[in-house]
Design a protein around this motif. Structure first.
Motif, PDB file in Angstrom:
ATOM      1  N   PRO A  15       0.812  -1.232   0.000  1.00  0.00           N
ATOM      2  CA  PRO A  15       0.000   0.000   0.000  1.00  0.00           C
ATOM      3  C   PRO A  15       0.841   1.276   0.000  1.00  0.00           C
ATOM      4  N   GLU A  16       1.962   1.261   0.700  1.00  0.00           N
ATOM      5  CA  GLU A  16       2.849   2.426   0.707  1.00  0.00           C
ATOM      6  C   GLU A  16       3.410   2.695  -0.691  1.00  0.00           C
ATOM      7  N   TYR A  20       2.815   5.950  -3.216  1.00  0.00           N
ATOM      8  CA  TYR A  20       3.948   6.732  -3.709  1.00  0.00           C
ATOM      9  C   TYR A  20       4.025   6.740  -5.237  1.00  0.00           C
ATOM     10  N   TYR A  21       3.918   5.560  -5.863  1.00  0.00           N
ATOM     11  CA  TYR A  21       4.081   5.431  -7.308  1.00  0.00           C
ATOM     12  C   TYR A  21       2.761   5.467  -8.078  1.00  0.00           C
ATOM     13  N   GLY A  22       1.656   5.316  -7.389  1.00  0.00           N
ATOM     14  CA  GLY A  22       0.384   5.183  -8.087  1.00  0.00           C
ATOM     15  C   GLY A  22       0.210   3.745  -8.540  1.00  0.00           C
ATOM     16  N   LYS A  23      -0.675   3.537  -9.484  1.00  0.00           N
ATOM     17  CA  LYS A  23      -0.927   2.183  -9.960  1.00  0.00           C
ATOM     18  C   LYS A  23       0.228   1.734 -10.850  1.00  0.00           C
ATOM     19  N   VAL A  24       0.883   0.652 -10.458  1.00  0.00           N
ATOM     20  CA  VAL A  24       1.984   0.089 -11.233  1.00  0.00           C
ATOM     21  C   VAL A  24       1.704  -1.385 -11.494  1.00  0.00           C
ATOM     22  N   ARG A  31       9.649  -5.781  -8.406  1.00  0.00           N
ATOM     23  CA  ARG A  31      11.030  -5.277  -8.493  1.00  0.00           C
ATOM     24  C   ARG A  31      11.312  -4.244  -7.407  1.00  0.00           C
ATOM     25  N   ILE A  32      10.383  -3.317  -7.228  1.00  0.00           N
ATOM     26  CA  ILE A  32      10.557  -2.271  -6.219  1.00  0.00           C
ATOM     27  C   ILE A  32      10.660  -2.891  -4.835  1.00  0.00           C
TER      28      ILE A  32
END
Length: 86
Positions: A15-16, A20-24, A31-32
């Protein structure tokens, strides 16, 4: 089956990352999170390992009422194989 330490970590952190990145995509999310996991200090990794160990004990102590269903065979593949056999 009980989740391992990385899966528990991922569930907590996803969720964090989404905020931060939005929908990925799931690939990018993996990977993140794997990069974050690799860079976590040992104390954090031990925390998640201990939590996974507790979940494993809970799973082992739970009554064995559930069993995995049989895998459904790929009917399209089977039809193709039967067609070529004829």
């Amino acid at each position: 089956r009980s989740p391992n330490c990385f899966l528990l970590y991922r569930r907590a952190k996803q969720p964090e990352i989404t905020r931060y990145y939005g929908k990925v995509s799931n690939t990018k999310m993996s990977r993140i999170l794997s990069d974050l996991w690799k860079n976590e200090p040992n104390e954090v990794r031990h925390y998640w390992q201990n939590l996974a160990d507790k979940k494993k004990i809970e799973y082992m102590q739970a009554p064995p009422e559930y069993c995995y269903p049989n895998k459904v065979k790929n009917s399209k593949r089977n039809r193709k194989l039967k067609a070529t056999d004829s």
